[in-house]
Design a protein around this motif. Sequence first.
Motif, mmCIF file in Angstrom:
data_model
loop_
_atom_site.group_PDB
_atom_site.id
_atom_site.type_symbol
_atom_site.label_atom_id
_atom_site.label_comp_id
_atom_site.label_asym_id
_atom_site.label_seq_id
_atom_site.Cartn_x
_atom_site.Cartn_y
_atom_site.Cartn_z
ATOM 1 N N LYS A 1 0.789 -1.306 -0.060
ATOM 2 C CA LYS A 1 0.179 0.023 0.133
ATOM 3 C C LYS A 1 0.869 1.244 -0.134
ATOM 4 O O LYS A 1 0.497 2.250 -0.627
ATOM 5 C CB LYS A 1 -0.717 0.067 1.285
ATOM 6 C CG LYS A 1 -1.964 -1.070 1.213
ATOM 7 C CD LYS A 1 -2.880 -0.790 2.435
ATOM 8 C CE LYS A 1 -3.720 -1.951 2.513
ATOM 9 N NZ LYS A 1 -4.628 -2.017 3.959
ATOM 10 N N LEU A 2 1.918 1.044 0.643
ATOM 11 C CA LEU A 2 3.001 2.398 0.787
ATOM 12 C C LEU A 2 3.402 2.714 -0.493
ATOM 13 O O LEU A 2 3.754 3.968 -1.075
ATOM 14 C CB LEU A 2 3.746 2.164 1.870
ATOM 15 C CG LEU A 2 3.197 2.439 3.303
ATOM 16 C CD1 LEU A 2 4.380 1.985 4.331
ATOM 17 C CD2 LEU A 2 2.869 3.995 3.311
ATOM 18 N N ARG A 3 3.965 1.627 -1.107
ATOM 19 C CA ARG A 3 4.724 1.675 -2.578
ATOM 20 C C ARG A 3 3.547 2.390 -3.298
ATOM 21 O O ARG A 3 3.866 3.413 -4.069
ATOM 22 C CB ARG A 3 5.035 0.339 -2.999
ATOM 23 C CG ARG A 3 6.221 -0.220 -2.301
ATOM 24 C CD ARG A 3 6.948 -1.295 -3.091
ATOM 25 N NE ARG A 3 7.889 -1.720 -2.136
ATOM 26 C CZ ARG A 3 7.887 -3.155 -1.653
ATOM 27 N NH1 ARG A 3 6.903 -3.673 -1.320
ATOM 28 N NH2 ARG A 3 9.002 -3.347 -0.565
ATOM 29 N N ALA A 4 2.439 1.759 -3.432
ATOM 30 C CA ALA A 4 1.475 2.229 -4.362
ATOM 31 C C ALA A 4 0.985 3.557 -3.999
ATOM 32 O O ALA A 4 0.779 4.455 -5.139
ATOM 33 C CB ALA A 4 0.045 1.416 -4.145
ATOM 34 N N THR A 5 0.975 4.051 -2.861
ATOM 35 C CA THR A 5 0.458 5.292 -2.484
ATOM 36 C C THR A 5 1.930 6.434 -3.021
ATOM 37 O O THR A 5 1.660 7.651 -3.646
ATOM 38 C CB THR A 5 0.584 5.469 -0.957
ATOM 39 O OG1 THR A 5 -0.690 4.635 -0.552
ATOM 40 C CG2 THR A 5 0.266 6.937 -0.574
ATOM 41 N N PHE A 6 3.114 5.849 -2.835
ATOM 42 C CA PHE A 6 4.103 6.928 -3.228
ATOM 43 C C PHE A 6 4.225 7.012 -4.635
ATOM 44 O O PHE A 6 4.221 8.086 -5.329
ATOM 45 C CB PHE A 6 5.661 5.893 -2.943
ATOM 46 C CG PHE A 6 6.783 6.929 -3.429
ATOM 47 C CD1 PHE A 6 7.096 7.950 -2.680
ATOM 48 C CD2 PHE A 6 7.281 6.355 -4.500
ATOM 49 C CE1 PHE A 6 8.236 8.489 -3.132
ATOM 50 C CE2 PHE A 6 8.505 6.895 -4.889
ATOM 51 C CZ PHE A 6 9.153 7.992 -4.309
ATOM 52 N N LEU A 7 3.860 5.869 -5.517
ATOM 53 C CA LEU A 7 3.797 5.931 -6.977
ATOM 54 C C LEU A 7 2.721 6.710 -7.520
ATOM 55 O O LEU A 7 2.610 7.633 -8.350
ATOM 56 C CB LEU A 7 3.625 4.437 -7.465
ATOM 57 C CG LEU A 7 5.073 3.749 -7.497
ATOM 58 C CD1 LEU A 7 4.552 2.187 -8.089
ATOM 59 C CD2 LEU A 7 6.106 4.404 -8.361
ATOM 60 N N ASN A 8 1.601 6.478 -6.793
ATOM 61 C CA ASN A 8 0.286 7.593 -7.021
ATOM 62 C C ASN A 8 0.600 9.100 -7.070
ATOM 63 O O ASN A 8 0.172 9.829 -7.696
ATOM 64 C CB ASN A 8 -0.893 7.028 -6.131
ATOM 65 C CG ASN A 8 -2.053 7.845 -6.610
ATOM 66 O OD1 ASN A 8 -2.398 7.804 -7.445
ATOM 67 N ND2 ASN A 8 -2.747 7.841 -5.437
ATOM 68 N N ASN A 9 1.289 9.335 -5.836
ATOM 69 C CA ASN A 9 1.568 10.674 -5.414
ATOM 70 C C ASN A 9 2.523 11.071 -6.433
ATOM 71 O O ASN A 9 2.373 12.410 -6.806
ATOM 72 C CB ASN A 9 2.058 10.620 -3.939
ATOM 73 C CG ASN A 9 1.134 10.644 -3.026
ATOM 74 O OD1 ASN A 9 0.040 10.765 -3.397
ATOM 75 N ND2 ASN A 9 1.216 10.248 -1.723
ATOM 76 N N ILE A 10 3.557 10.427 -6.879
ATOM 77 C CA ILE A 10 4.715 11.064 -7.880
ATOM 78 C C ILE A 10 3.871 11.094 -9.101
ATOM 79 O O ILE A 10 4.116 12.128 -9.846
ATOM 80 C CB ILE A 10 5.602 9.841 -7.917
ATOM 81 C CG1 ILE A 10 6.436 10.024 -6.700
ATOM 82 C CG2 ILE A 10 6.714 10.268 -9.127
ATOM 83 C CD1 ILE A 10 7.380 11.003 -6.387
ATOM 84 N N GLY A 11 2.822 10.176 -9.563
ATOM 85 C CA GLY A 11 2.165 10.303 -10.834
ATOM 86 C C GLY A 11 1.369 11.592 -10.978
ATOM 87 O O GLY A 11 1.183 12.416 -11.810
ATOM 88 N N ILE A 12 0.768 11.990 -9.756
ATOM 89 C CA ILE A 12 -0.071 13.000 -9.592
ATOM 90 C C ILE A 12 0.882 14.289 -9.790
ATOM 91 O O ILE A 12 0.324 15.250 -10.293
ATOM 92 C CB ILE A 12 -1.173 13.122 -8.455
ATOM 93 C CG1 ILE A 12 -2.152 11.962 -8.476
ATOM 94 C CG2 ILE A 12 -1.607 14.436 -7.954
ATOM 95 C CD1 ILE A 12 -2.936 11.686 -7.042
ATOM 96 N N GLY A 13 1.788 14.309 -8.995
ATOM 97 C CA GLY A 13 2.776 15.393 -8.955
ATOM 98 C C GLY A 13 3.229 15.724 -10.671
ATOM 99 O O GLY A 13 3.327 16.749 -10.907
ATOM 100 N N ALA A 14 3.469 14.561 -11.200
ATOM 101 C CA ALA A 14 4.049 14.798 -12.726
ATOM 102 C C ALA A 14 3.041 15.294 -13.371
ATOM 103 O O ALA A 14 3.185 16.154 -14.460
ATOM 104 C CB ALA A 14 4.486 13.194 -13.166
ATOM 105 N N ILE A 15 1.600 14.986 -13.205
ATOM 106 C CA ILE A 15 0.376 15.645 -13.954
ATOM 107 C C ILE A 15 0.374 17.024 -13.561
ATOM 108 O O ILE A 15 0.190 17.668 -14.652
ATOM 109 C CB ILE A 15 -0.683 14.861 -13.695
ATOM 110 C CG1 ILE A 15 -0.734 13.556 -14.436
ATOM 111 C CG2 ILE A 15 -1.946 15.536 -14.498
ATOM 112 C CD1 ILE A 15 -1.580 12.342 -14.378
ATOM 113 N N LEU A 16 0.564 17.187 -12.561
ATOM 114 C CA LEU A 16 0.213 18.604 -11.915
ATOM 115 C C LEU A 16 1.180 19.558 -12.545
ATOM 116 O O LEU A 16 1.121 20.595 -13.052
ATOM 117 C CB LEU A 16 0.281 18.760 -10.522
ATOM 118 C CG LEU A 16 -1.169 18.401 -9.658
ATOM 119 C CD1 LEU A 16 -0.900 18.255 -8.331
ATOM 120 C CD2 LEU A 16 -2.096 19.405 -9.976
ATOM 121 N N VAL A 17 2.494 19.100 -12.515
ATOM 122 C CA VAL A 17 3.597 20.050 -12.712
ATOM 123 C C VAL A 17 3.671 20.158 -14.441
ATOM 124 O O VAL A 17 3.818 21.218 -14.932
ATOM 125 C CB VAL A 17 5.106 19.605 -12.152
ATOM 126 C CG1 VAL A 17 6.294 20.436 -12.859
ATOM 127 C CG2 VAL A 17 4.925 19.884 -10.570
#
Length: 81
Positions: free
Chosen positions: A15-31
């Motif tokens: 779950k922590l790995r998935a959350t980390f990847l999810n947050n990085i993905g959202i950050g990439a889309i935002l930026v």
Amino acid sequence: MTDEALSDAKKEQIKLRATFLNNIGIGAILVGVFTPVTRVTLELPVANLDVLWISVWMTICFAVGLGLLSLATRLLNGLDR
């Protein structure tokens, strides 16, 4: 992995790995997507921006973000064991 049931600790790690990847993905889309849209919207009348180059990078960042979100989803599918 084997067909054995996962321990609670392993499930939390997934779950922590998935959350980390999810947050990085959202950050990439935002930026990579929303920031250039705002920049083009606000600065296009006063600056000579290369909209084609910006749109290429937006597409790349969006694809990277979706790829990371997809990877996070696949990690979470492993929790069924």
